[in-house]
Scaffold this active site. Sequence first.
Site, PDB file in Angstrom:
ATOM      1  N   ASP A  80       0.843  -1.191   0.000  1.00 46.18           N
ATOM      2  CA  ASP A  80       0.000   0.000   0.000  1.00 46.18           C
ATOM      3  C   ASP A  80       0.874   1.236   0.000  1.00 46.18           C
ATOM      4  O   ASP A  80       2.067   1.176   0.331  1.00 46.18           O
ATOM      5  CB  ASP A  80      -0.918   0.000   1.234  1.00 46.18           C
ATOM      6  CG  ASP A  80      -2.070   1.009   1.108  1.00 46.18           C
ATOM      7  OD1 ASP A  80      -2.228   1.599   0.021  1.00 46.18           O
ATOM      8  OD2 ASP A  80      -2.799   1.190   2.099  1.00 46.18           O
ATOM      9  N   LYS A  81       0.253   2.351  -0.377  1.00 48.88           N
ATOM     10  CA  LYS A  81       0.916   3.645  -0.247  1.00 48.88           C
ATOM     11  C   LYS A  81       0.025   4.533   0.617  1.00 48.88           C
ATOM     12  O   LYS A  81      -1.196   4.373   0.633  1.00 48.88           O
ATOM     13  CB  LYS A  81       1.151   4.244  -1.630  1.00 48.88           C
ATOM     14  CG  LYS A  81       0.057   5.181  -2.146  1.00 48.88           C
ATOM     15  CD  LYS A  81       0.529   6.568  -1.985  1.00 48.88           C
ATOM     16  CE  LYS A  81      -0.262   7.751  -2.301  1.00 48.88           C
ATOM     17  NZ  LYS A  81      -1.588   8.045  -2.124  1.00 48.88           N
ATOM     18  N   HIS A  82       0.645   5.448   1.351  1.00 48.63           N
ATOM     19  CA  HIS A  82      -0.146   6.393   2.135  1.00 48.63           C
ATOM     20  C   HIS A  82       0.457   7.777   1.976  1.00 48.63           C
ATOM     21  O   HIS A  82       1.677   7.940   2.038  1.00 48.63           O
ATOM     22  CB  HIS A  82      -0.158   5.995   3.612  1.00 48.63           C
ATOM     23  CG  HIS A  82      -1.056   6.871   4.431  1.00 48.63           C
ATOM     24  ND1 HIS A  82      -2.403   6.644   4.534  1.00 48.63           N
ATOM     25  CD2 HIS A  82      -0.808   7.994   5.138  1.00 48.63           C
ATOM     26  CE1 HIS A  82      -2.949   7.579   5.283  1.00 48.63           C
ATOM     27  NE2 HIS A  82      -2.007   8.421   5.663  1.00 48.63           N
ATOM     28  N   SER A  83      -0.414   8.760   1.781  1.00 43.08           N
ATOM     29  CA  SER A  83       0.062  10.136   1.689  1.00 43.08           C
ATOM     30  C   SER A  83      -0.361  10.872   2.950  1.00 43.08           C
ATOM     31  O   SER A  83      -1.439  10.612   3.496  1.00 43.08           O
ATOM     32  CB  SER A  83      -0.573  10.797   0.459  1.00 43.08           C
ATOM     33  OG  SER A  83      -0.604  12.193   0.622  1.00 43.08           O
ATOM     34  N   THR A 120      -9.652  10.595  -0.499  1.00 44.14           N
ATOM     35  CA  THR A 120      -9.825   9.615  -1.577  1.00 44.14           C
ATOM     36  C   THR A 120     -11.250   9.064  -1.608  1.00 44.14           C
ATOM     37  O   THR A 120     -11.827   8.860  -2.681  1.00 44.14           O
ATOM     38  CB  THR A 120      -8.797   8.480  -1.382  1.00 44.14           C
ATOM     39  OG1 THR A 120      -7.496   9.071  -1.422  1.00 44.14           O
ATOM     40  CG2 THR A 120      -8.893   7.423  -2.459  1.00 44.14           C
ATOM     41  N   ARG A 168      -8.301  14.792  18.652  1.00 43.87           N
ATOM     42  CA  ARG A 168      -7.161  15.647  18.266  1.00 43.87           C
ATOM     43  C   ARG A 168      -7.620  16.787  17.362  1.00 43.87           C
ATOM     44  O   ARG A 168      -7.132  17.903  17.449  1.00 43.87           O
ATOM     45  CB  ARG A 168      -6.100  14.798  17.544  1.00 43.87           C
ATOM     46  CG  ARG A 168      -5.338  13.889  18.480  1.00 43.87           C
ATOM     47  CD  ARG A 168      -4.534  12.873  17.683  1.00 43.87           C
ATOM     48  NE  ARG A 168      -3.621  13.487  16.751  1.00 43.87           N
ATOM     49  CZ  ARG A 168      -3.249  12.954  15.588  1.00 43.87           C
ATOM     50  NH1 ARG A 168      -3.713  11.768  15.214  1.00 43.87           N
ATOM     51  NH2 ARG A 168      -2.419  13.572  14.802  1.00 43.87           N
ATOM     52  N   SER A 183      -1.150   7.139  14.493  1.00 41.36           N
ATOM     53  CA  SER A 183      -2.428   7.121  13.783  1.00 41.36           C
ATOM     54  C   SER A 183      -2.285   6.468  12.399  1.00 41.36           C
ATOM     55  O   SER A 183      -3.019   5.535  12.052  1.00 41.36           O
ATOM     56  CB  SER A 183      -2.912   8.571  13.652  1.00 41.36           C
ATOM     57  OG  SER A 183      -3.976   8.671  12.753  1.00 41.36           O
ATOM     58  N   LYS A 187      -3.116   2.139  11.326  1.00 41.27           N
ATOM     59  CA  LYS A 187      -4.097   1.795  10.285  1.00 41.27           C
ATOM     60  C   LYS A 187      -3.439   1.004   9.157  1.00 41.27           C
ATOM     61  O   LYS A 187      -4.000   0.039   8.638  1.00 41.27           O
ATOM     62  CB  LYS A 187      -4.744   3.068   9.726  1.00 41.27           C
ATOM     63  CG  LYS A 187      -5.812   3.630  10.651  1.00 41.27           C
ATOM     64  CD  LYS A 187      -6.418   4.909  10.120  1.00 41.27           C
ATOM     65  CE  LYS A 187      -5.457   6.056  10.202  1.00 41.27           C
ATOM     66  NZ  LYS A 187      -6.027   7.388  10.143  1.00 41.27           N
ATOM     67  N   LYS A 188      -2.232   1.414   8.766  1.00 37.49           N
ATOM     68  CA  LYS A 188      -1.561   0.721   7.654  1.00 37.49           C
ATOM     69  C   LYS A 188      -1.109  -0.679   8.080  1.00 37.49           C
ATOM     70  O   LYS A 188      -1.211  -1.633   7.319  1.00 37.49           O
ATOM     71  CB  LYS A 188      -0.370   1.549   7.159  1.00 37.49           C
ATOM     72  CG  LYS A 188      -0.783   2.828   6.467  1.00 37.49           C
ATOM     73  CD  LYS A 188      -1.483   2.570   5.138  1.00 37.49           C
ATOM     74  CE  LYS A 188      -2.813   3.244   5.001  1.00 37.49           C
ATOM     75  NZ  LYS A 188      -3.468   3.037   3.709  1.00 37.49           N
TER      76      LYS A 188
HETATM   77  N1  URA Z   1      -3.693  11.188   8.657  1.00 34.29           N
HETATM   78  C1  URA Z   1      -4.025  10.297   9.613  1.00 34.29           C
HETATM   79  O1  URA Z   1      -4.621   9.264   9.333  1.00 34.29           O
HETATM   80  N2  URA Z   1      -3.678  10.558  10.883  1.00 34.29           N
HETATM   81  C2  URA Z   1      -3.023  11.677  11.250  1.00 34.29           C
HETATM   82  O2  URA Z   1      -2.733  11.832  12.419  1.00 34.29           O
HETATM   83  C3  URA Z   1      -2.683  12.617  10.247  1.00 34.29           C
HETATM   84  C4  URA Z   1      -3.029  12.339   8.938  1.00 34.29           C
END
Ligand code: URA
Length: 427
Positions: A80-83, A120, A168, A183, A187-188
């Site tokens: 996967d990629k995450h931005s 997305t 937050r 965070s 999730k990843k």
């Molecule tokens: N995206 C996230 O999922 N968590 C964060 O804390 C910041 C950006």
Amino acid sequence: MNPVWTIAKKRDGEELSATEIGEFIAGYACGDIPDYQMSAMAMAIYLRGMTTAEIAALTDSMLESGACFEWPAGGLPKVDKHSTGGIGDKVSLPLAPMLACCDLQVPMISGRGLGATGGTLDKLESIPGYRTDLSMDEMRAVTENVGCVISGATSDLVPADRKLYALRDVTGTVPSIPLITGSIMSKKLAEGLDALVLDVKFGSGAFMKTAELARDLAESMVATGRRMNVATTAVLTDMNQPLGRMVGNAVEVDESVAALEGEGPEDLMEVTLALGAELLLSTKKSESIETARKQLQKTIDSGAAREKFAQMVAAQGGNLDASREVAPASDVAAGRGGYIASMDTEKLGQAVIAMRGGRRKLGDVLDLSTGFEMLVRLGDKVEVGQSLARLFSPANVADEGRELFLSAVQISDEPPTVGPLILDRVS
Ligand code: URA
């Protein structure tokens, strides 16, 4: 454990043990620790920071708050990629099917717009019928049958993050490297990945305003991924202007489809190929960045990635060929001549929000047909009255969008120095 003592310990700048962090997060996830104590802890972490060991414990305990994907042994590598979020950043849409055409599988959990950045899931929902609320079983099936899926986090995936993130957002504790690392990485890691690439953005449209801060965040996330045996790398990319030409929801899907048909703008393709190449290298599908880029380009030239994207959309209930509504277009004209010197890119994102393409508050219903097309880039020379952008908006909110757009784009007599789009990689 007395939560007050744990908060006070962090407040005074001491290092928390893994047990203290684990008990605190577990207590918060199950409701024993109330929001006001978690808020105080989040602020203490924001102000005092965390050591690498504390960030690891925070990520682990958030991950343990929910379910994880487990994949049968011997299957194709999961990537996967995450931005970290930007304006006009639609890379996930072309990249997921491109990777799925390279013998990789992509179980991508995505989010909605956050602050001024687009999401997305919101973009994909402009495709008639597209479902972003798949169950874990449905996500598993689409990943295995098609090769890629893009859906939202289910209620059983990392519930601690869902609660903590919302807290937050309203307590001024979002831009904290330990909290962002926990965070994003929890999730990843819940996706059960073999390899992950992070697009860490810096500049006027990013959470991290400087390249130095982006590098610190990238190093923190890469170290966390590796510790969990996920081959993790990061790329630092410039977000001082939108990525690609289109910003909005339906219009970004249009641009993504164009990218899959070989008509993508140069900057979008550069970032997409750079991120994809990292994953092909990490999973040993390619021997060098150069061959990886060629492999990825081939998935576009052959039409395979376009076809894969249509299959994924269909598997999630959507129809890529059904027309996506785009609001009426009007021009945004330059008030003076000169060079495009700088952009407040976050404000460009706010222009989309003003046109109802993003949320002002939780639960807002979006108008996915709004947005704009950038007709200029940093450093371009423009004449007075020249069109800087095409705005897509219903008439009642177009003026607000146009005003915000114009106030975000600075034109000056001197040409600016424009840095590289891809600054560095972190591995
Ligand atoms: N995206 C996230 O999922 N968590 C964060 O804390 C910041 C950006």
